[in-house]
Design an enzyme around this catalytic site. Structure first.
Site, PDB file in Angstrom:
ATOM      1  N   HIS A   8      33.620  25.441 -22.889  1.00  0.00           N
ATOM      2  CA  HIS A   8      33.895  24.077 -23.317  1.00  0.00           C
ATOM      3  C   HIS A   8      34.193  23.166 -22.128  1.00  0.00           C
ATOM      4  CE1 HIS A   8      35.153  21.033 -26.166  1.00  0.00           C
ATOM      5  NE2 HIS A   8      36.227  20.814 -25.436  1.00  0.00           N
ATOM      6  N   LYS A  56       3.631  20.486 -12.001  1.00  0.00           N
ATOM      7  CA  LYS A  56       4.084  19.814 -13.237  1.00  0.00           C
ATOM      8  C   LYS A  56       5.602  19.649 -13.239  1.00  0.00           C
ATOM      9  CE  LYS A  56       5.610  22.083 -16.363  1.00  0.00           C
ATOM     10  NZ  LYS A  56       4.922  22.838 -17.381  1.00  0.00           N
ATOM     11  N   TYR A  84       1.458  21.830 -25.474  1.00  0.00           N
ATOM     12  CA  TYR A  84       2.375  21.827 -24.331  1.00  0.00           C
ATOM     13  C   TYR A  84       1.949  20.772 -23.301  1.00  0.00           C
ATOM     14  CZ  TYR A  84       4.183  26.749 -24.835  1.00  0.00           C
ATOM     15  OH  TYR A  84       4.776  27.915 -25.209  1.00  0.00           O
ATOM     16  N   GLU A 124       3.891  17.334 -22.427  1.00  0.00           N
ATOM     17  CA  GLU A 124       4.586  17.284 -21.137  1.00  0.00           C
ATOM     18  C   GLU A 124       4.091  16.110 -20.291  1.00  0.00           C
ATOM     19  OE1 GLU A 124       4.077  21.205 -19.452  1.00  0.00           O
ATOM     20  OE2 GLU A 124       5.782  22.007 -20.583  1.00  0.00           O
ATOM     21  N   CYS A 149      -0.790  28.300 -12.115  1.00  0.00           N
ATOM     22  CA  CYS A 149       0.656  28.028 -12.108  1.00  0.00           C
ATOM     23  C   CYS A 149       1.086  27.304 -10.838  1.00  0.00           C
ATOM     24  CB  CYS A 149       1.418  29.342 -12.248  1.00  0.00           C
ATOM     25  SG  CYS A 149       3.186  29.147 -11.978  1.00  0.00           S
ATOM     26  N   CYS A 167       2.276  24.908 -13.696  1.00  0.00           N
ATOM     27  CA  CYS A 167       3.740  24.918 -13.824  1.00  0.00           C
ATOM     28  C   CYS A 167       4.468  24.253 -12.652  1.00  0.00           C
ATOM     29  CB  CYS A 167       4.256  26.347 -13.925  1.00  0.00           C
ATOM     30  SG  CYS A 167       3.212  27.435 -14.877  1.00  0.00           S
ATOM     31  N   GLU A 190      27.789  25.411 -26.349  1.00  0.00           N
ATOM     32  CA  GLU A 190      28.863  26.068 -27.106  1.00  0.00           C
ATOM     33  C   GLU A 190      28.564  26.006 -28.601  1.00  0.00           C
ATOM     34  OE1 GLU A 190      32.812  24.066 -27.262  1.00  0.00           O
ATOM     35  OE2 GLU A 190      31.850  22.474 -26.097  1.00  0.00           O
TER      36      GLU A 190
HETATM   37  P1  NDP Z   1      -2.484  24.035 -26.666  1.00  0.00           P
HETATM   38  O1  NDP Z   1      -3.346  25.029 -27.332  1.00  0.00           O
HETATM   39  O2  NDP Z   1      -1.022  24.214 -26.617  1.00  0.00           O
HETATM   40  O3  NDP Z   1      -2.757  22.587 -27.304  1.00  0.00           O
HETATM   41  C1  NDP Z   1      -4.032  22.088 -27.471  1.00  0.00           C
HETATM   42  C2  NDP Z   1      -3.929  20.803 -28.267  1.00  0.00           C
HETATM   43  O4  NDP Z   1      -5.179  20.167 -28.332  1.00  0.00           O
HETATM   44  C3  NDP Z   1      -3.474  21.031 -29.686  1.00  0.00           C
HETATM   45  O5  NDP Z   1      -2.634  19.974 -30.049  1.00  0.00           O
HETATM   46  C4  NDP Z   1      -4.795  21.004 -30.458  1.00  0.00           C
HETATM   47  O6  NDP Z   1      -4.645  20.562 -31.773  1.00  0.00           O
HETATM   48  C5  NDP Z   1      -5.557  19.975 -29.677  1.00  0.00           C
HETATM   49  N1  NDP Z   1      -6.999  20.171 -29.791  1.00  0.00           N
HETATM   50  C6  NDP Z   1      -7.698  21.314 -29.622  1.00  0.00           C
HETATM   51  N2  NDP Z   1      -9.004  21.113 -29.792  1.00  0.00           N
HETATM   52  C7  NDP Z   1      -9.147  19.808 -30.084  1.00  0.00           C
HETATM   53  C8  NDP Z   1     -10.264  18.992 -30.391  1.00  0.00           C
HETATM   54  N3  NDP Z   1     -11.496  19.498 -30.435  1.00  0.00           N
HETATM   55  N4  NDP Z   1     -10.047  17.696 -30.652  1.00  0.00           N
HETATM   56  C9  NDP Z   1      -8.795  17.188 -30.632  1.00  0.00           C
HETATM   57  N5  NDP Z   1      -7.698  17.906 -30.338  1.00  0.00           N
HETATM   58  C10 NDP Z   1      -7.876  19.201 -30.081  1.00  0.00           C
HETATM   59  O7  NDP Z   1      -3.128  23.883 -25.229  1.00  0.00           O
HETATM   60  P2  NDP Z   1      -2.624  23.204 -23.892  1.00  0.00           P
HETATM   61  O8  NDP Z   1      -3.884  22.799 -23.226  1.00  0.00           O
HETATM   62  O9  NDP Z   1      -1.582  22.182 -24.119  1.00  0.00           O
HETATM   63  O10 NDP Z   1      -1.964  24.416 -23.117  1.00  0.00           O
HETATM   64  C11 NDP Z   1      -2.661  25.645 -22.959  1.00  0.00           C
HETATM   65  C12 NDP Z   1      -1.689  26.776 -22.870  1.00  0.00           C
HETATM   66  O11 NDP Z   1      -1.070  26.768 -21.601  1.00  0.00           O
HETATM   67  C13 NDP Z   1      -0.538  26.704 -23.864  1.00  0.00           C
HETATM   68  O12 NDP Z   1      -0.860  27.262 -25.099  1.00  0.00           O
HETATM   69  C14 NDP Z   1       0.529  27.486 -23.175  1.00  0.00           C
HETATM   70  O13 NDP Z   1       0.369  28.840 -23.482  1.00  0.00           O
HETATM   71  C15 NDP Z   1       0.250  27.237 -21.707  1.00  0.00           C
HETATM   72  N6  NDP Z   1       1.196  26.242 -21.147  1.00  0.00           N
HETATM   73  C16 NDP Z   1       2.516  26.537 -21.105  1.00  0.00           C
HETATM   74  C17 NDP Z   1       3.418  25.628 -20.590  1.00  0.00           C
HETATM   75  C18 NDP Z   1       4.871  25.956 -20.553  1.00  0.00           C
HETATM   76  O14 NDP Z   1       5.216  27.111 -20.719  1.00  0.00           O
HETATM   77  N7  NDP Z   1       5.735  24.966 -20.374  1.00  0.00           N
HETATM   78  C19 NDP Z   1       2.980  24.343 -20.068  1.00  0.00           C
HETATM   79  C20 NDP Z   1       1.581  24.133 -20.171  1.00  0.00           C
HETATM   80  C21 NDP Z   1       0.717  25.059 -20.690  1.00  0.00           C
HETATM   81  P3  NDP Z   1      -4.233  21.563 -32.985  1.00  0.00           P
HETATM   82  O15 NDP Z   1      -2.763  21.771 -32.880  1.00  0.00           O
HETATM   83  O16 NDP Z   1      -4.615  20.786 -34.206  1.00  0.00           O
HETATM   84  O17 NDP Z   1      -5.042  22.797 -32.808  1.00  0.00           O
END
Ligand code: NDP
Length: 452
Positions: A435, A51, A178, A182, A43, A48, A440
């Site tokens: 408002h 970022k 995410y 982002e 984080c 976080c 709202e």
């Molecule tokens: P996520 O699990 O959110 O997303 C992973 C993405 O990669 C998905 O779109 C997934 O597709 C894709 N993917 C997975 N495997 C493959 C593959 N083999 N080939 C191609 N695409 C693939 O993970 P993130 O890395 O974005 O984030 C990890 C975690 O960190 C989040 O789940 C969240 O909990 C946390 N986080 C929170 C944030 C916040 O609160 N603002 C910010 C950043 C991270 P598919 O959907 O098809 O599985």
């Protein structure tokens, strides 16, 4: 049996640091903590915090464009990435020192080294020194996962994005979660030409479908080339860039490729399985509601348990562990109705059930409004915000709230209080509007958009 300490924490991220501090300062425990990299964890060091500062940095071109529409005579100069990066590094140093200081003030002994488990009560530091502990907490987090693809070594991960020597001109982001979404917005805001490849039909899987569509549309309107149903087949060096062969039949060349395709728990090489600690399919440490593993003296919190990978959740898990084990007050971390925000531009704030999940559970009413907010409408921009409530037909409770808007992260935090308290639609309705605001709309949504 006497132990060298009461608690040994492996990993100085959000969860581990909170647990260590509470156990030491409030539970009177003798606590040691080992961290092999930098104090603060994902984080603070590579997640976080940096970022969000990059999100702020990336918002200025849009803000200046808006300022001009409001009569300001301003022009956008260049962005000095290295100057920003130096300030970012200094801020992370400051935060790391603050984390360290807080631990020391709480009476925790810090070891700046890797630690692994030897048995249910013993850890070994990289120096070879061993220590015994009544309890061991594993809070080692997770790391980016890059799938096996030809040329995978050319991929950058989120860890690398904060340390770039220069901004790429053309960036490919792979993934639709995410982190991918982002970073796509951040780099687009910083002036980089961004394409995003996502293998599925729509980015941000797991969020409310209408909200996902809304965010994707806004991202495209800002110039991000989102290619859904598209994955990388191979990457190869192309001069200073990377040539990417995609499943859509196109080869495109980028200056950098960011893989944001999920994260895997840092559970390997710690000596957990031989001790009887159970790992799940993704390598996550399996724990019960009190964060206890199959070995009673060993606990685990945060991303290494892959329950809900959010900093505030890891902090709650760490705190609950310390309350339970060191303060005689058994507490389970509560994973229900946790709000979160995706810091895309515009942001997506979300709490509770999506329309799709709620519909599968019970009869619902959906209240949804998409409109151009006053501020950007005046500036002649097309941006629209989305305010959406999912309501149970029988209990009248608001089951979910989804907001796509500037500062949606701030807004959803407040909506989450009401929803966590069990507010009904009628509670929202009898709240008088503030408002003129965007929010709202949440208390003036009179007629259901649809019932399901
Ligand atoms: P996520 O699990 O959110 O997303 C992973 C993405 O990669 C998905 O779109 C997934 O597709 C894709 N993917 C997975 N495997 C493959 C593959 N083999 N080939 C191609 N695409 C693939 O993970 P993130 O890395 O974005 O984030 C990890 C975690 O960190 C989040 O789940 C969240 O909990 C946390 N986080 C929170 C944030 C916040 O609160 N603002 C910010 C950043 C991270 P598919 O959907 O098809 O599985």
């Amino acid at each position: 049996m006497t132990f060298d300490c009461d608690l040994f924490v492996i990993g100085g991220g959000s969860g581990g640091v909170r647990a260590a501090r509470i156990a030491a300062a409030e539970g009177g425990a003798r606590v040691h903590l080992a961290e092999e990299y930098r104090m603060g964890g994902t984080c603070v060091i590579r997640g976080c915090v940096p970022k969000k500062l990059m999100v702020f940095a990336s918002s200025y071109p849009g803000a200046l464009e808006e300022a001009r529409a409001y009569g300001w005579n301003v022009t956008l100069g260049g962005f000095d990435w290295l100057a920003f990066r130096a300030k970012l590094d200094a801020e992370l140093d400051r935060l790391e020192a603050a984390y360290r200081g807080n631990l020391i003030r709480a009476g925790v002994t810090i070891h700046d080294t890797r630690a692994v488990l030897v048995d249910a009560h013993t850890v070994r530091l990289a120096s070879g020194e061993t220590m015994t502990a009544k309890h061991i907490l594993v809070s080692t987090g997770a790391r980016p996962f890059v799938p096996e693809v030809q040329g995978a070594e050319l991929a950058l991960t989120s860890n690398d994005m904060f340390k770039l020597e220069a901004l790429p001109k053309r960036l490919l982001v792979v993934g639709g979660g995410y982190i991918a979404s982002e970073f796509a917005c951040i780099f687009s805001g910083l002036g980089v030409e961004v394409a995003q490849y996502y293998r599925g039909a729509q980015i941000l899987r797991g969020f409310d479908d209408e909200a996902r569509g809304h965010v994707a549309e806004a991202m495209r309107a800002r110039g991000i080339a989102i290619h859904c149903g598209t994955d990388v087949m191979a990457m190869e060096r192309d001069g200073a860039g990377v040539k990417v062969t995609a499943t859509d039949g196109h080869d495109r060349t980028f200056d950098a490729v960011l893989y944001a395709t999920g994260r895997v728990p840092n559970s390997g090489g710690l000596g957990l399985e031989p001790l009887g600690v159970k790992l799940g399919r993704n390598g996550q440490i399996v724990v019960d509601g009190y964060s206890q593993t199959a070995v009673p003296s060993i606990y685990a919190v945060g991303d290494v348990t892959d329950r809900m990978n959010l900093t505030p959740v890891a902090i709650r898990e760490g705190h609950a562990f310390a309350e339970t084990v060191f303060k005689g007050n058994p507490v389970m971390a509560d994973h229900d109705l946790v709000a979160s925000a995706v810091f895309t531009q515009p942001e997506l704030g979300s709490v509770g059930l999506t329309e799709e999940a709620a519909r599968a559970q019970e009869p619902i009413e959906v209240y949804s409004a998409a409109f151009r907010p006053m501020r950007t409408a005046f500036a002649g921009q097309e941006d629209r915000v989305l305010m959406k409530l999912i309501v149970s037909q029988s209990s009248r409770k608001v089951l979910g709230c989804h907001i796509v808007a500037p500062e949606a992260g701030e807004l959803i935090q407040l909506a989450a209080i009401a929803i966590k308290m069990g507010a009904t639609k009628e509670d929202f309705d009898r709240t008088v509007a503030v408002h003129p605001t965007m929010a709202e709309e949440l208390v003036t949504l009179r007629t259901p958009t649809r019932k399901a």
